[in-house]
Write a protein that holds these residues in place. Structure first.
Motif, PDB file in Angstrom:
ATOM      1  N   LYS A 141       0.783  -1.450   0.037  1.00 18.94           N
ATOM      2  CA  LYS A 141      -0.127   0.144  -0.101  1.00 18.94           C
ATOM      3  C   LYS A 141       0.981   1.457  -0.029  1.00 18.94           C
ATOM      4  O   LYS A 141       0.549   2.106  -0.672  1.00 18.94           O
ATOM      5  CB  LYS A 141      -1.181  -0.089   1.394  1.00 18.94           C
ATOM      6  N   ASN A 145       0.622   4.054  -2.991  1.00 17.65           N
ATOM      7  CA  ASN A 145       0.654   5.602  -2.471  1.00 17.65           C
ATOM      8  C   ASN A 145       1.795   6.597  -3.060  1.00 17.65           C
ATOM      9  O   ASN A 145       1.308   7.611  -3.195  1.00 17.65           O
ATOM     10  CB  ASN A 145       0.412   5.650  -1.196  1.00 17.65           C
ATOM     11  N   GLN A 212      -7.067   0.548  -0.356  1.00 10.68           N
ATOM     12  CA  GLN A 212      -8.173   0.615   0.880  1.00 10.68           C
ATOM     13  C   GLN A 212      -8.782   2.212   1.095  1.00 10.68           C
ATOM     14  O   GLN A 212      -9.228   2.583  -0.179  1.00 10.68           O
ATOM     15  CB  GLN A 212      -7.292   0.326   2.159  1.00 10.68           C
ATOM     16  N   GLU A 213      -8.701   2.797   2.189  1.00 11.81           N
ATOM     17  CA  GLU A 213      -9.391   3.996   2.378  1.00 11.81           C
ATOM     18  C   GLU A 213      -8.583   5.077   1.011  1.00 11.81           C
ATOM     19  O   GLU A 213      -9.438   6.120   0.821  1.00 11.81           O
ATOM     20  CB  GLU A 213      -9.126   4.757   3.621  1.00 11.81           C
ATOM     21  N   HIS A 214      -7.331   5.015   0.648  1.00  8.23           N
ATOM     22  CA  HIS A 214      -6.916   5.967  -0.114  1.00  8.23           C
ATOM     23  C   HIS A 214      -7.528   5.976  -1.526  1.00  8.23           C
ATOM     24  O   HIS A 214      -7.571   6.984  -2.222  1.00  8.23           O
ATOM     25  CB  HIS A 214      -5.310   5.651  -0.360  1.00  8.23           C
ATOM     26  N   ALA A 216     -10.747   5.789  -2.052  1.00  7.29           N
ATOM     27  CA  ALA A 216     -11.857   6.746  -2.007  1.00  7.29           C
ATOM     28  C   ALA A 216     -11.790   7.999  -1.643  1.00  7.29           C
ATOM     29  O   ALA A 216     -12.798   8.823  -1.880  1.00  7.29           O
ATOM     30  CB  ALA A 216     -12.578   6.098  -0.740  1.00  7.29           C
ATOM     31  N   GLU A 217     -10.187   8.555  -1.830  1.00  6.27           N
ATOM     32  CA  GLU A 217     -10.168  10.076  -1.664  1.00  6.27           C
ATOM     33  C   GLU A 217     -10.335  10.599  -3.020  1.00  6.27           C
ATOM     34  O   GLU A 217     -10.064  10.196  -4.059  1.00  6.27           O
ATOM     35  CB  GLU A 217      -8.793  10.060  -1.263  1.00  6.27           C
ATOM     36  N   LYS A 221      -9.744   9.437  -6.856  1.00  7.34           N
ATOM     37  CA  LYS A 221     -10.778   9.356  -8.058  1.00  7.34           C
ATOM     38  C   LYS A 221     -10.641  10.358  -9.202  1.00  7.34           C
ATOM     39  O   LYS A 221     -10.918   9.868 -10.531  1.00  7.34           O
ATOM     40  CB  LYS A 221     -11.899   9.876  -7.264  1.00  7.34           C
TER      41      LYS A 221
END
Length: 282
Positions: A141, A145, A212-214, A216-217, A221
């Motif tokens: 991850k 990132n 994961q949550e990244h 959805a940022e 997107k």
């Protein structure tokens, strides 16, 4: 580079085993191309069918080899990095390094080959096999990132081709994408199944899962939408070549299958990574 089609006479000999890949029998070998050049290639053969659970007496056609051809061609057509040369080569039983048990003696089989890119996979580079599950995911991850544009491009491509098995073993450190045996939603897809899932989101998009949550940022997107636009523009310049490959080479005797694949590809290019689908527009 078009898909190369080679006979068994082009195979020179083995060049070592590979420790990655579970769905196919894989090894490295030397191949002589039509121009006389010799390359070291990653070679994969697949069983022709998957046996259904014992007692059912049925089997499913394994389309992994077809998927490799389609996935490579689409990745290249969309401007992503792929192996410099790749294609299909016919191999005899005696030419296959340590033949698998499911291969019959004296049987000749078509194999997928891709030129050795001479770069390790992310899995090997990050030494993920030496880490426990959560630590391996965290390390991967962090790597993704640090390269959000690349990660978005890979996630976008995998969404458009419905790849259910992108993993750190099939992305190389020079950004080359390999191993497309699990695109089009599965290794056992049918034309009817392609039509049924054409509008579905790919819940097995591994890049999005790893992030994961990244994922959805908002910035990520936006990168996905930009990547989708870029890949669609590149594909539009190569559309005819992809259609020709499907209609005239891969499915020459199966026109209905060719059209089903083409319709699926075209539909998902238009719809799989829209602002609405990635969550930019409510």
């Amino acid at each position: 580079m078009p898909i190369l089609l080679l006979g068994s006479g082009a195979y020179i000999g083995p060049a070592g085993q590979t420790n990655e890949g579970q769905m196919a029998h894989s090894f490295f070998g030397y191949i002589k191309l039509g121009n006389g050049e010799t390359i070291r290639a990653h070679i994969k053969i697949y069983p022709s069918h998957f046996q259904c659970p014992q007692g059912t007496g049925t089997s499913l056609v394994n389309r992994s080899l077809e998927n490799e051809v389609i996935g490579y061609s689409l990745a290249e057509a969309k401007g992503l990095t792929v192996a410099p040369r790749a294609g299909l080569i016919l191999l005899t039983y005696d030419q296959i390094n340590q033949p698998p048990q499911w291969l019959q003696p004296n049987e000749a089989v078509p194999a997928w080959f891709s030129e050795d890119a001479k770069h390790p996979s992310l899995a090997n580079f990050l030494k993920l096999s030496e880490l426990e599950g959560e630590r391996a995911v965290a390390k991967l991850k962090a790597k993704l990132n640090r390269s959000p544009k690349k990660a978005a491009a890979w996630a976008t491509f995998d969404e458009s081709v419905f790849n259910v098995d992108r993993n750190p073993g099939n992305v190389l450190t020079n950004d080359t994408l390999i191993d497309h045996g699990s695109i089009l939603c599965s290794e056992t897809w049918s034309p009817d199944q392609l039509n049924a899932v054409a509008d579905q989101s790919n819940s097995m998009n591994k890049i999005l899962i790893f992030l994961q949550e990244h994922a959805a940022e908002l910035p990520f997107k936006q990168e996905r939408v930009h990547a989708a636009q870029s890949q669609a523009a590149s594909y539009s310049s190569n559309r005819d070549a992809v259609h020709s490959l499907l209609r005239e080479t891969l499915y020459e005797s199966q026109p209905e299958t060719a059209e089903a694949v083409i319709n699926f590809i075209e539909h998902r290019i238009r719809s799989a990574n829209t602002p609405e689908k990635v969550g930019l527009v409510a």
